[in-house]
Design a protein around this motif. Structure first.
Motif, PDB file in Angstrom:
ATOM      1  N   ASP A  93       0.830  -1.205   0.000  1.00 36.50           N
ATOM      2  CA  ASP A  93       0.000   0.000   0.000  1.00 36.50           C
ATOM      3  C   ASP A  93       0.867   1.259   0.000  1.00 36.50           C
ATOM      4  OD1 ASP A  93      -2.425  -1.320  -0.092  1.00 36.50           O
ATOM      5  OD2 ASP A  93      -2.629  -1.427   2.084  1.00 36.50           O
ATOM      6  N   GLN A  94       1.993   1.219   0.705  1.00 37.58           N
ATOM      7  CA  GLN A  94       2.909   2.356   0.677  1.00 37.58           C
ATOM      8  C   GLN A  94       3.385   2.631  -0.741  1.00 37.58           C
ATOM      9  OE1 GLN A  94       6.095   2.262   3.686  1.00 37.58           O
ATOM     10  NE2 GLN A  94       4.842   0.807   4.862  1.00 37.58           N
ATOM     11  N   ASN A  95       3.756   1.575  -1.441  1.00 33.43           N
ATOM     12  CA  ASN A  95       4.223   1.728  -2.818  1.00 33.43           C
ATOM     13  C   ASN A  95       3.099   2.221  -3.727  1.00 33.43           C
ATOM     14  OD1 ASN A  95       6.820   0.879  -2.205  1.00 33.43           O
ATOM     15  ND2 ASN A  95       6.356  -1.275  -2.564  1.00 33.43           N
ATOM     16  N   ALA A  96       1.899   1.679  -3.526  1.00 33.14           N
ATOM     17  CA  ALA A  96       0.767   2.068  -4.369  1.00 33.14           C
ATOM     18  C   ALA A  96       0.424   3.545  -4.189  1.00 33.14           C
ATOM     19  CB  ALA A  96      -0.446   1.196  -4.046  1.00 33.14           C
ATOM     20  N   LEU A  97       0.608   4.045  -2.959  1.00 34.49           N
ATOM     21  CA  LEU A  97       0.266   5.437  -2.650  1.00 34.49           C
ATOM     22  C   LEU A  97       1.473   6.371  -2.712  1.00 34.49           C
ATOM     23  CD1 LEU A  97      -2.101   4.645   0.351  1.00 34.49           C
ATOM     24  CD2 LEU A  97      -2.800   5.548  -1.875  1.00 34.49           C
ATOM     25  N   ASN A  98       2.621   5.799  -3.080  1.00 30.41           N
ATOM     26  CA  ASN A  98       3.861   6.574  -3.186  1.00 30.41           C
ATOM     27  C   ASN A  98       4.244   7.219  -1.852  1.00 30.41           C
ATOM     28  OD1 ASN A  98       6.059   7.368  -4.747  1.00 30.41           O
ATOM     29  ND2 ASN A  98       5.165   9.377  -5.174  1.00 30.41           N
ATOM     30  N   ILE A  99       4.100   6.445  -0.782  1.00 30.11           N
ATOM     31  CA  ILE A  99       4.517   6.878   0.558  1.00 30.11           C
ATOM     32  C   ILE A  99       5.917   6.330   0.820  1.00 30.11           C
ATOM     33  CG2 ILE A  99       4.011   6.766   3.039  1.00 30.11           C
ATOM     34  CD1 ILE A  99       2.035   8.414   1.407  1.00 30.11           C
ATOM     35  N   MET A 100       6.858   7.233   1.096  1.00 24.34           N
ATOM     36  CA  MET A 100       8.262   6.829   1.256  1.00 24.34           C
ATOM     37  C   MET A 100       8.826   7.338   2.574  1.00 24.34           C
ATOM     38  SD  MET A 100       9.497   7.625  -2.637  1.00 24.34           S
ATOM     39  CE  MET A 100       8.652   9.220  -2.627  1.00 24.34           C
ATOM     40  N   PRO A 101       9.714   6.560   3.204  1.00 22.79           N
ATOM     41  CA  PRO A 101      10.253   6.929   4.521  1.00 22.79           C
ATOM     42  C   PRO A 101      11.035   8.238   4.528  1.00 22.79           C
ATOM     43  CG  PRO A 101      10.667   4.611   4.040  1.00 22.79           C
ATOM     44  CD  PRO A 101      10.157   5.225   2.780  1.00 22.79           C
ATOM     45  N   ASN A 102      11.488   8.706   3.378  1.00 20.73           N
ATOM     46  CA  ASN A 102      12.285   9.943   3.354  1.00 20.73           C
ATOM     47  C   ASN A 102      11.436  11.194   3.165  1.00 20.73           C
ATOM     48  OD1 ASN A 102      11.537   9.498   0.718  1.00 20.73           O
ATOM     49  ND2 ASN A 102      13.533  10.013  -0.174  1.00 20.73           N
ATOM     50  N   GLN A 103      10.106  11.037   3.140  1.00 19.69           N
ATOM     51  CA  GLN A 103       9.240  12.205   2.983  1.00 19.69           C
ATOM     52  C   GLN A 103       9.153  12.993   4.288  1.00 19.69           C
ATOM     53  OE1 GLN A 103       5.859   9.954   1.439  1.00 19.69           O
ATOM     54  NE2 GLN A 103       5.950  11.134  -0.465  1.00 19.69           N
ATOM     55  N   ARG A 104       8.861  14.274   4.165  1.00 23.85           N
ATOM     56  CA  ARG A 104       8.745  15.134   5.339  1.00 23.85           C
ATOM     57  C   ARG A 104       7.838  16.320   5.008  1.00 23.85           C
ATOM     58  NH1 ARG A 104      13.147  15.486   7.606  1.00 23.85           N
ATOM     59  NH2 ARG A 104      13.006  17.509   8.630  1.00 23.85           N
ATOM     60  N   LEU A 105       7.472  17.058   6.021  1.00 23.56           N
ATOM     61  CA  LEU A 105       6.699  18.278   5.808  1.00 23.56           C
ATOM     62  C   LEU A 105       7.632  19.366   5.297  1.00 23.56           C
ATOM     63  CD1 LEU A 105       4.470  18.341   9.023  1.00 23.56           C
ATOM     64  CD2 LEU A 105       3.766  17.712   6.701  1.00 23.56           C
ATOM     65  N   LYS A 106       7.321  19.903   4.138  1.00 24.81           N
ATOM     66  CA  LYS A 106       8.170  20.901   3.497  1.00 24.81           C
ATOM     67  C   LYS A 106       7.855  22.293   4.027  1.00 24.81           C
ATOM     68  CE  LYS A 106       8.388  18.206  -0.824  1.00 24.81           C
ATOM     69  NZ  LYS A 106       7.716  17.028  -0.259  1.00 24.81           N
ATOM     70  N   GLY A 107       8.863  22.957   4.600  1.00 27.53           N
ATOM     71  CA  GLY A 107       8.662  24.316   5.093  1.00 27.53           C
ATOM     72  C   GLY A 107       7.963  24.403   6.430  1.00 27.53           C
ATOM     73  N   ALA A 108       7.912  23.290   7.180  1.00 31.73           N
ATOM     74  CA  ALA A 108       7.249  23.298   8.493  1.00 31.73           C
ATOM     75  C   ALA A 108       8.078  24.057   9.509  1.00 31.73           C
ATOM     76  CB  ALA A 108       7.028  21.868   8.964  1.00 31.73           C
ATOM     77  N   THR A 109       7.394  24.659  10.483  1.00 32.06           N
ATOM     78  CA  THR A 109       8.065  25.410  11.543  1.00 32.06           C
ATOM     79  C   THR A 109       7.595  24.938  12.917  1.00 32.06           C
ATOM     80  OG1 THR A 109       6.382  27.135  11.267  1.00 32.06           O
ATOM     81  CG2 THR A 109       8.495  27.472  10.150  1.00 32.06           C
ATOM     82  N   ALA A 110       8.282  25.403  13.950  1.00 31.27           N
ATOM     83  CA  ALA A 110       8.105  24.862  15.300  1.00 31.27           C
ATOM     84  C   ALA A 110       6.707  25.049  15.874  1.00 31.27           C
ATOM     85  CB  ALA A 110       9.142  25.488  16.243  1.00 31.27           C
ATOM     86  N   ASP A 111       5.933  26.011  15.356  1.00 33.35           N
ATOM     87  CA  ASP A 111       4.596  26.228  15.918  1.00 33.35           C
ATOM     88  C   ASP A 111       3.665  25.036  15.683  1.00 33.35           C
ATOM     89  OD1 ASP A 111       4.705  26.975  13.142  1.00 33.35           O
ATOM     90  OD2 ASP A 111       2.721  27.860  13.345  1.00 33.35           O
ATOM     91  N   LEU A 112       4.045  24.130  14.757  1.00 37.51           N
ATOM     92  CA  LEU A 112       3.231  22.942  14.493  1.00 37.51           C
ATOM     93  C   LEU A 112       3.447  21.831  15.517  1.00 37.51           C
ATOM     94  CD1 LEU A 112       3.853  22.638  10.644  1.00 37.51           C
ATOM     95  CD2 LEU A 112       1.715  23.339  11.696  1.00 37.51           C
ATOM     96  N   LEU A 113       4.552  21.897  16.257  1.00 40.08           N
ATOM     97  CA  LEU A 113       4.970  20.761  17.078  1.00 40.08           C
ATOM     98  C   LEU A 113       3.943  20.316  18.123  1.00 40.08           C
ATOM     99  CD1 LEU A 113       8.777  21.538  17.549  1.00 40.08           C
ATOM    100  CD2 LEU A 113       7.711  19.847  16.034  1.00 40.08           C
ATOM    101  N   PRO A 114       3.296  21.237  18.868  1.00 45.04           N
ATOM    102  CA  PRO A 114       2.315  20.754  19.854  1.00 45.04           C
ATOM    103  C   PRO A 114       1.171  19.965  19.223  1.00 45.04           C
ATOM    104  CG  PRO A 114       2.939  23.015  20.332  1.00 45.04           C
ATOM    105  CD  PRO A 114       3.507  22.687  18.985  1.00 45.04           C
ATOM    106  N   SER A 115       0.664  20.450  18.085  1.00 45.15           N
ATOM    107  CA  SER A 115      -0.443  19.747  17.427  1.00 45.15           C
ATOM    108  C   SER A 115       0.019  18.409  16.864  1.00 45.15           C
ATOM    109  CB  SER A 115      -1.030  20.610  16.305  1.00 45.15           C
ATOM    110  OG  SER A 115      -1.634  21.765  16.835  1.00 45.15           O
ATOM    111  N   LEU A 116       1.216  18.378  16.275  1.00 45.22           N
ATOM    112  CA  LEU A 116       1.736  17.121  15.733  1.00 45.22           C
ATOM    113  C   LEU A 116       1.965  16.108  16.848  1.00 45.22           C
ATOM    114  CD1 LEU A 116       4.279  18.400  13.063  1.00 45.22           C
ATOM    115  CD2 LEU A 116       2.060  17.312  12.655  1.00 45.22           C
ATOM    116  N   ARG A 117       2.411  16.574  17.999  1.00 41.64           N
ATOM    117  CA  ARG A 117       2.615  15.666  19.136  1.00 41.64           C
ATOM    118  C   ARG A 117       1.282  15.074  19.576  1.00 41.64           C
ATOM    119  NH1 ARG A 117       5.251  19.088  22.079  1.00 41.64           N
ATOM    120  NH2 ARG A 117       7.152  18.635  20.898  1.00 41.64           N
ATOM    121  N   TRP A 118       0.240  15.914  19.610  1.00 38.47           N
ATOM    122  CA  TRP A 118      -1.099  15.418  19.952  1.00 38.47           C
ATOM    123  C   TRP A 118      -1.529  14.346  18.954  1.00 38.47           C
ATOM    124  CZ3 TRP A 118      -5.782  14.484  17.946  1.00 38.47           C
ATOM    125  CH2 TRP A 118      -6.857  14.312  18.821  1.00 38.47           C
ATOM    126  N   HIS A 119      -1.300  14.580  17.682  1.00 35.75           N
ATOM    127  CA  HIS A 119      -1.702  13.615  16.657  1.00 35.75           C
ATOM    128  C   HIS A 119      -0.972  12.286  16.849  1.00 35.75           C
ATOM    129  CE1 HIS A 119      -1.795  11.714  12.638  1.00 35.75           C
ATOM    130  NE2 HIS A 119      -2.971  12.283  12.533  1.00 35.75           N
TER     131      HIS A 119
END
Length: 227
Positions: A194-220
């Protein structure tokens, strides 16, 4: 079931139309004669009450004695959030929609308007795939609308990601999340096929993300991600 439904509808109408409620004051011990909570001695509060908050999605109700607090000093964002909340309540109490249709409409309405504009202004493209076609992108809450505690969480860009539809679905379902370095985390429940079918790869990341996202991402990660 009918009494519960009627009660919910009454509360929602009072909230939507700003109709005051009359409250009967009672306590826990209904069996004790002469106690204030006994049917013979309970009393109707002379002061009207209002529904301060009502969520048909979660069932949460908050009442206040006297005038509705939220009408005293709502800023622009709070007014928008309240309007969206009312729209959600109308969807959730509809008897003409299936549960699937309700969930789809709720997601659409909480991701529209001001919140969507803020995410487009911030991200420009999908935060993961870099897809730049706005019509194809979804304004996704990191902490879901129904779990938000503040207007800033509901409408602020620090609790949102602009995502391609398949990334949004994976994120909402907990099959992916993001770490403190904004690297993608992939659930073991998402097969390699399914990862391959959806093109999900371990080296992907959020592009241009900043520290203000961290509390919400931790909750998720702690509440949604399937680890």
């Amino acid at each position: 079931q009918k009494k519960i439904r009627d009660f919910g509808n009454t509360i929602f109408k009072a909230y939507r139309n700003n109709i005051p409620l009359r409250i009967i004051v009672l306590g826990n011990n209904l069996a004790t004669a002469k106690a204030a909570e006994h049917p013979a001695t309970r009393f109707l509060d002379p002061t009207p009450w209002h529904v301060e908050h009502y969520s048909a999605e979660t069932g949460e109700i908050r009442l206040c004695r006297g005038p509705r607090h939220s009408q005293i000093s709502l800023n622009g964002d709070e007014k928008i959030a309240e309007a969206i909340e009312k729209s959600i309540n109308e969807v959730m109490t509809s008897t003409l929609l299936s549960d699937t249709e309700k969930q789809a409409l709720v997601k659409q309405r909480v991701g529209q308007g001001l919140f969507r504009k803020r995410l487009i202004d911030r991200w420009k493209n999908c935060a993961v795939t870099a897809c730049g076609k706005p019509e194809l992108l979804i304004a996704s809450h990191i902490i879901p609308w129904s779990k938000c505690d503040t207007t800033e969480q509901r409408l602020g860009a620090s609790n949102g990601l602009l995502l391609a539809p398949h990334i949004d679905k994976l994120f909402d379902a907990g099959f992916i999340s993001f770490g403190d370095q904004f690297e993608i985390l992939i659930s073991p429940d998402l097969s390699l096929a399914d990862q391959n079918a959806l093109n999900i790869m371990p080296n992907q990341r959020l592009k241009g993300a900043t520290a203000d996202l961290l509390p919400s991402l931790r909750w998720h990660r702690e509440n949604v991600f399937i680890s």
